[in-house]
Write a protein that holds these residues in place. Structure first.
Motif, PDB file in Angstrom:
ATOM      1  N   ALA A  97      17.465  -5.810 -25.174  1.00  0.00           N
ATOM      2  CA  ALA A  97      17.484  -6.457 -23.854  1.00  0.00           C
ATOM      3  C   ALA A  97      16.377  -7.502 -23.753  1.00  0.00           C
ATOM      4  CB  ALA A  97      17.320  -5.413 -22.750  1.00  0.00           C
ATOM      5  N   ARG A  98      16.723  -8.652 -23.217  1.00  0.00           N
ATOM      6  CA  ARG A  98      15.718  -9.680 -22.954  1.00  0.00           C
ATOM      7  C   ARG A  98      14.880  -9.316 -21.743  1.00  0.00           C
ATOM      8  NH1 ARG A  98      18.102 -15.502 -22.735  1.00  0.00           N
ATOM      9  NH2 ARG A  98      15.944 -16.039 -23.099  1.00  0.00           N
ATOM     10  N   HIS A  99      15.549  -8.750 -20.745  1.00  0.00           N
ATOM     11  CA  HIS A  99      14.880  -8.347 -19.508  1.00  0.00           C
ATOM     12  C   HIS A  99      15.469  -7.025 -19.042  1.00  0.00           C
ATOM     13  CE1 HIS A  99      13.369 -12.456 -19.144  1.00  0.00           C
ATOM     14  NE2 HIS A  99      14.616 -12.875 -19.296  1.00  0.00           N
ATOM     15  N   VAL A 100      14.638  -6.249 -18.341  1.00  0.00           N
ATOM     16  CA  VAL A 100      15.094  -5.043 -17.665  1.00  0.00           C
ATOM     17  C   VAL A 100      14.682  -5.187 -16.210  1.00  0.00           C
ATOM     18  CG1 VAL A 100      14.890  -2.534 -17.489  1.00  0.00           C
ATOM     19  CG2 VAL A 100      14.827  -3.638 -19.745  1.00  0.00           C
ATOM     20  N   VAL A 101      15.641  -5.024 -15.312  1.00  0.00           N
ATOM     21  CA  VAL A 101      15.368  -5.070 -13.878  1.00  0.00           C
ATOM     22  C   VAL A 101      15.682  -3.688 -13.327  1.00  0.00           C
ATOM     23  CG1 VAL A 101      15.890  -6.163 -11.673  1.00  0.00           C
ATOM     24  CG2 VAL A 101      15.969  -7.523 -13.789  1.00  0.00           C
ATOM     25  N   LEU A 102      14.660  -3.034 -12.782  1.00  0.00           N
ATOM     26  CA  LEU A 102      14.801  -1.672 -12.280  1.00  0.00           C
ATOM     27  C   LEU A 102      14.807  -1.652 -10.761  1.00  0.00           C
ATOM     28  CD1 LEU A 102      12.299   0.041 -14.727  1.00  0.00           C
ATOM     29  CD2 LEU A 102      14.799   0.035 -14.868  1.00  0.00           C
TER      30      LEU A 102
END
Length: 168
Positions: A97-102
């Protein structure tokens, strides 16, 4: 995606063992469609490929979705954490993953683990905020994957209501 091919092959094998003919099974594969909220390809929107894996309420199911997709994935995950380990998911996210948004109740706790593993990770409160942030972090050619890895009960009646909020 590979994720669906494995499921199809398992189902075909089971049907064959139960006596279905190879010819009938081969013909049936052409008529199969995916199920809603199960790594469902919502198409390309402004150059981004969008997937709804809202049925995912465990870290393992989200990990499987990440493994099924190519690079340039931005993962939206969160909700009410179950008492399940997230280490394998975090490692896969670090690699893929390039980014993780939680979002949701698990976001702050999970963010420490994702960041500790070297993931690019952001925290917001709601699914809609997560979707907006993911959109701003991505560009044409990227993949947006909604795959919560947690229960929905911190903010929704069920997983489907949460997935429909993502779609909205």
């Amino acid at each position: 995606p590979l994720f669906q091919r494995e499921n199809i092959l398992l189902a075909l094998g089971a049907a064959r063992l139960l006596g279905a003919s190879a010819k009938a099974l081969a013909a049936s594969v052409q008529t199969l469609g995916g199920l809603s909220h199960r790594l469902e390809d919502l198409g390309e929107i402004a150059g981004r490929r969008v997937y709804d894996n809202g049925v995912s309420t465990t870290p393992d199911s989200t990990r499987s979705a990440l493994l099924a997709l190519q690079d340039r994935v931005t993962l939206l995950a969160g909700g009410e954490a179950k008492s399940l380990p997230i280490d394998a998911l975090v490692e896969t996210a670090r690699e893929r993953a390039r980014h993780v948004v939680l979002f949701g109740a698990a976001a702050d706790t999970w963010a420490e683990v994702f960041r500790g593993a070297g993931c690019s990770c952001e925290v917001v409160e709601t699914v809609r905020e997560a979707t907006a942030l993911a959109w701003s972090l991505t560009e044409a050619g990227d993949v947006v994957l909604f795959s919560p890895a947690a229960a929905s009960f911190d903010a929704y009646k069920n997983f489907r209501a949460r997935a429909m909020d993502f779609r909205a």
